[in-house]
Enzyme design. Sequence first.
Site, PDB file in Angstrom:
ATOM      1  N   GLY A 242     -24.079  67.331  55.473  1.00 48.58           N
ATOM      2  CA  GLY A 242     -25.165  67.750  54.593  1.00 48.58           C
ATOM      3  C   GLY A 242     -25.377  69.245  54.479  1.00 48.58           C
ATOM      4  O   GLY A 242     -26.277  69.689  53.762  1.00 48.58           O
ATOM      5  N   ARG A 280     -19.084  68.551  51.891  1.00 45.21           N
ATOM      6  CA  ARG A 280     -19.317  69.546  50.849  1.00 45.21           C
ATOM      7  C   ARG A 280     -19.100  70.970  51.355  1.00 45.21           C
ATOM      8  O   ARG A 280     -18.482  71.786  50.683  1.00 45.21           O
ATOM      9  CB  ARG A 280     -20.766  69.406  50.362  1.00 45.21           C
ATOM     10  CG  ARG A 280     -21.108  70.224  49.144  1.00 45.21           C
ATOM     11  CD  ARG A 280     -22.623  70.175  48.893  1.00 45.21           C
ATOM     12  NE  ARG A 280     -23.172  68.842  48.826  1.00 45.21           N
ATOM     13  CZ  ARG A 280     -23.147  68.061  47.741  1.00 45.21           C
ATOM     14  NH1 ARG A 280     -22.609  68.496  46.628  1.00 45.21           N
ATOM     15  NH2 ARG A 280     -23.679  66.857  47.780  1.00 45.21           N
ATOM     16  N   CYS A 346     -17.993  59.668  25.340  1.00 46.37           N
ATOM     17  CA  CYS A 346     -19.064  59.192  24.462  1.00 46.37           C
ATOM     18  C   CYS A 346     -20.357  58.914  25.220  1.00 46.37           C
ATOM     19  O   CYS A 346     -20.790  57.764  25.338  1.00 46.37           O
ATOM     20  CB  CYS A 346     -18.621  57.923  23.755  1.00 46.37           C
ATOM     21  SG  CYS A 346     -17.116  58.162  22.851  1.00 46.37           S
ATOM     22  N   GLU A 347     -20.934  59.951  25.775  1.00 46.40           N
ATOM     23  CA  GLU A 347     -22.224  59.874  26.465  1.00 46.40           C
ATOM     24  C   GLU A 347     -22.911  61.216  26.259  1.00 46.40           C
ATOM     25  O   GLU A 347     -22.271  62.263  26.391  1.00 46.40           O
ATOM     26  CB  GLU A 347     -22.042  59.679  27.987  1.00 46.40           C
ATOM     27  CG  GLU A 347     -21.372  58.402  28.416  1.00 46.40           C
ATOM     28  CD  GLU A 347     -22.215  57.154  28.226  1.00 46.40           C
ATOM     29  OE1 GLU A 347     -23.456  57.261  28.185  1.00 46.40           O
ATOM     30  OE2 GLU A 347     -21.619  56.074  28.114  1.00 46.40           O
ATOM     31  N   TYR A 375     -16.960  65.949  45.701  1.00 49.88           N
ATOM     32  CA  TYR A 375     -17.651  64.982  44.841  1.00 49.88           C
ATOM     33  C   TYR A 375     -17.334  65.196  43.361  1.00 49.88           C
ATOM     34  O   TYR A 375     -18.203  65.051  42.510  1.00 49.88           O
ATOM     35  CB  TYR A 375     -19.172  65.014  45.122  1.00 49.88           C
ATOM     36  CG  TYR A 375     -19.465  64.844  46.592  1.00 49.88           C
ATOM     37  CD1 TYR A 375     -19.161  63.650  47.231  1.00 49.88           C
ATOM     38  CD2 TYR A 375     -19.973  65.889  47.353  1.00 49.88           C
ATOM     39  CE1 TYR A 375     -19.378  63.499  48.588  1.00 49.88           C
ATOM     40  CE2 TYR A 375     -20.187  65.744  48.722  1.00 49.88           C
ATOM     41  CZ  TYR A 375     -19.884  64.542  49.325  1.00 49.88           C
ATOM     42  OH  TYR A 375     -20.089  64.393  50.676  1.00 49.88           O
TER      43      TYR A 375
HETATM   44  C1  LIG Z   1     -21.500  61.878  52.639  1.00 53.33           C
HETATM   45  C2  LIG Z   1     -21.593  61.873  54.112  1.00 53.33           C
HETATM   46  C3  LIG Z   1     -21.296  63.030  54.849  1.00 53.33           C
HETATM   47  C4  LIG Z   1     -20.943  64.343  54.201  1.00 53.33           C
HETATM   48  O1  LIG Z   1     -22.012  64.916  53.523  1.00 53.33           O
HETATM   49  P1  LIG Z   1     -21.867  66.420  52.978  1.00 53.33           P
HETATM   50  O2  LIG Z   1     -23.156  66.692  52.313  1.00 53.33           O
HETATM   51  O3  LIG Z   1     -20.728  66.413  52.033  1.00 53.33           O
HETATM   52  O4  LIG Z   1     -21.625  67.287  54.145  1.00 53.33           O
HETATM   53  C5  LIG Z   1     -21.333  62.946  56.212  1.00 53.33           C
HETATM   54  N1  LIG Z   1     -21.649  61.792  56.843  1.00 53.33           N
HETATM   55  C6  LIG Z   1     -21.940  60.666  56.174  1.00 53.33           C
HETATM   56  C7  LIG Z   1     -22.275  59.442  56.933  1.00 53.33           C
HETATM   57  C8  LIG Z   1     -21.922  60.660  54.795  1.00 53.33           C
HETATM   58  O5  LIG Z   1     -22.218  59.541  54.132  1.00 53.33           O
END
Ligand SMILES: *Cc1c(COP(=O)(O)O)cnc(C)c1O
Length: 416
Positions: A242, A280, A346-347, A375
């Site tokens: 995250g 990410r 087409c959106e 992503y």
């Molecule tokens: C998606 C996810 C991540 C990675 O999240 P990022 O925001 O890309 O770092 C890590 N652990 C789990 C369980 C996830 O579902």
Amino acid sequence: MLDSHFFSYSDGTLCCDEVRLDGLAEQFGTPLYVISRQSLINQFRSFEAAFAGLPHFTCYSVKANFNLSVIRTLVDEGCGCDVNSGGELFRALKAGISPDKIIMAGVGKTEQEIEYGLNSGVLLLKSESVSELKAIDRVAGRLGKKANVAIRINPNVTAETHPYITTGDSKEKFGIDEAELGEVFGLFRTLPNLSLDGLDMHIGSQIFDPEYYVAATQKLLDVLDTARLLGFDIKWFDIGGGFPVTYDPQKPATPIDRFAEKLVPMLDGRGVTVIFEPGRFIAANSSVLLTKVLYRKRNHVGKEFFIVDAGMTELIRPALYQSHHEVISVKRHEDSVTADVVGPVCESSDFFARQRMIDNVREGELLAVLSTGAYAAVMGSNYNGRLRPAEVMVDGGEAKLVRRRETYEQLVQNEV
Ligand SMILES: *Cc1c(COP(=O)(O)O)cnc(C)c1O
């Protein structure tokens, strides 16, 4: 312009690691994802440097970008992998990682996926419910194995991010609720084929404020205390991914060191190995999506559209999360216009940018949509009969094709 400086102008032309992007478009066609290998490596190393003071194991979240060459690049750096499904496990193993460096997540793993994980010998299976724990026990018993399990706790912390990427709140489907923990600990006493080795959480994605991690980590530490009092030998303490990146230069991401400053003192000396699952953070700014301007048009209210050959099938984030992506011209121009950059699908939600100041490019010229390393390709689809684009990885001034463009024949190959 970006977190990583691997895409920059040289003589008025956008380059990746000194390779001109117009040349790549000519050689490989558009739309085209261009990935900088060195950017992936640098992001991973900066993450490792930030948390160097902590016994930890970083598992790249494969779902952010599962191209085998991306996974392999990180595995070569010593990174582990966090996979979310049988398909991602297959990819990680194909990329050549040792199974004992893979952790397996997923809120709805099927028995086949659990079996695949156990037979592969993954380091940990993360479980998100009582019913799933029973299923893991059943499968492990059938295979004559002991399953090493981490339980994913829902810490009930609502991180401020887009509602579709917050996962640690009680109203979301993820994790085991605090109220159920007593039952869960009890289960490990009765189910003979499970070993509780880890605690896990993941509170969402693109989280700017370290305090959310602090709050959730404190809750997980409380669970650690309880688990130890009950006699469980917890080795792994997984605080998920995250960690944020900059998509919009006006909204720079909190540097990773700010997270480490808060988390390292909290987690040091706890007698556990901390697992991180950045996706990410490692991949987002490693790649751009190259696209050609097919047509320009202006309507009667004076609104200008750039219609490009990439669309939501290659990058759905603006449609799905209202995400900002920078869109820049591959060849620099002196003058600019305000325009919507839209795809051919087409959106009405098929756009990359709305009412954006952008170089006054002509039809046939190239644009680069930035920050498409995470992503983007992984969420790609064949909607509208579109072909998944080619992917190129640039390394040391050289570009290599790492995924071929799909063909029309491949669109129908599984239809009988
Ligand atoms: C998606 C996810 C991540 C990675 O999240 P990022 O925001 O890309 O770092 C890590 N652990 C789990 C369980 C996830 O579902």
